[in-house]
Design a protein around this motif. Structure first.
Motif, PDB file in Angstrom:
ATOM      1  N   SER A  93      44.954  96.059 -45.639  1.00 57.55           N
ATOM      2  CA  SER A  93      44.642  95.668 -46.702  1.00 57.55           C
ATOM      3  C   SER A  93      45.326  94.946 -46.891  1.00 57.55           C
ATOM      4  N   ALA A  94      45.699  94.256 -47.841  1.00 59.91           N
ATOM      5  CA  ALA A  94      46.601  93.975 -48.669  1.00 59.91           C
ATOM      6  C   ALA A  94      47.267  93.847 -49.902  1.00 59.91           C
ATOM      7  N   TYR A  95      48.799  93.544 -49.958  1.00 60.73           N
ATOM      8  CA  TYR A  95      49.255  94.364 -50.754  1.00 60.73           C
ATOM      9  C   TYR A  95      50.137  93.877 -51.477  1.00 60.73           C
ATOM     10  N   TRP A  96      50.940  93.443 -52.795  1.00 58.55           N
ATOM     11  CA  TRP A  96      51.365  92.656 -53.862  1.00 58.55           C
ATOM     12  C   TRP A  96      52.876  93.636 -54.453  1.00 58.55           C
ATOM     13  N   GLY A  97      53.713  92.553 -54.546  1.00 51.63           N
ATOM     14  CA  GLY A  97      55.156  93.629 -54.832  1.00 51.63           C
ATOM     15  C   GLY A  97      54.445  92.954 -56.537  1.00 51.63           C
ATOM     16  N   GLN A  98      55.648  93.276 -57.724  1.00 50.54           N
ATOM     17  CA  GLN A  98      55.534  93.368 -58.687  1.00 50.54           C
ATOM     18  C   GLN A  98      55.733  92.214 -59.842  1.00 50.54           C
TER      19      GLN A  98
END
Length: 114
Positions: A101-106
């Motif tokens: 998947s693709a993940y993002w920081g805040q």
């Protein structure tokens, strides 16, 4: 997968900042890690990425000023930003493409004053 971005702040034009993104998982085999930003009035845009093979990609607007570095042993990806301009003001996000998947920081806020 969690990404923790840090290093944002207020800096004068011409100054420098270093952003750091710490991952909760190994980043050795992830496909791509990168930094994106959302500047006022614009959609989120690519700033810089680094692939598993070490290939680097930069937005034209930051070439020669920003450097992305990936440290597998520390599970971090840094973005060294030099010669900052007010146009670099925005929220910067780190991203990870991997683990299916693709993940993002805040996001971390960078403000460059003129």
């Amino acid at each position: 997968v969690q990404l923790q971005a840090s290093g944002g702040g207020l800096v004068q034009a011409g100054g420098s900042l270093k952003l750091s993104c710490a991952a909760s998982v190994s980043i050795f085999n992830v496909n791509v890690m990168g930094w994106y930003r959302r500047t006022p009035g614009k959609q989120r845009e690519l700033v810089a990425t680094v692939t598993r093979a070490g290939a680097l990609n930069y937005a034209d607007s930051v070439k020669g000023r920003f450097t992305i570095s990936k440290y597998n042993d520390k599970r971090t990806v840094d973005l060294q930003m030099n010669s900052l301009t007010p146009e670099d003001t925005g929220v910067y996000y780190c991203s990870l493409e991997g683990y299916g998947s693709a993940y993002w920081g805040q996001g971390t806020l960078v403000t460059v004053s003129s």
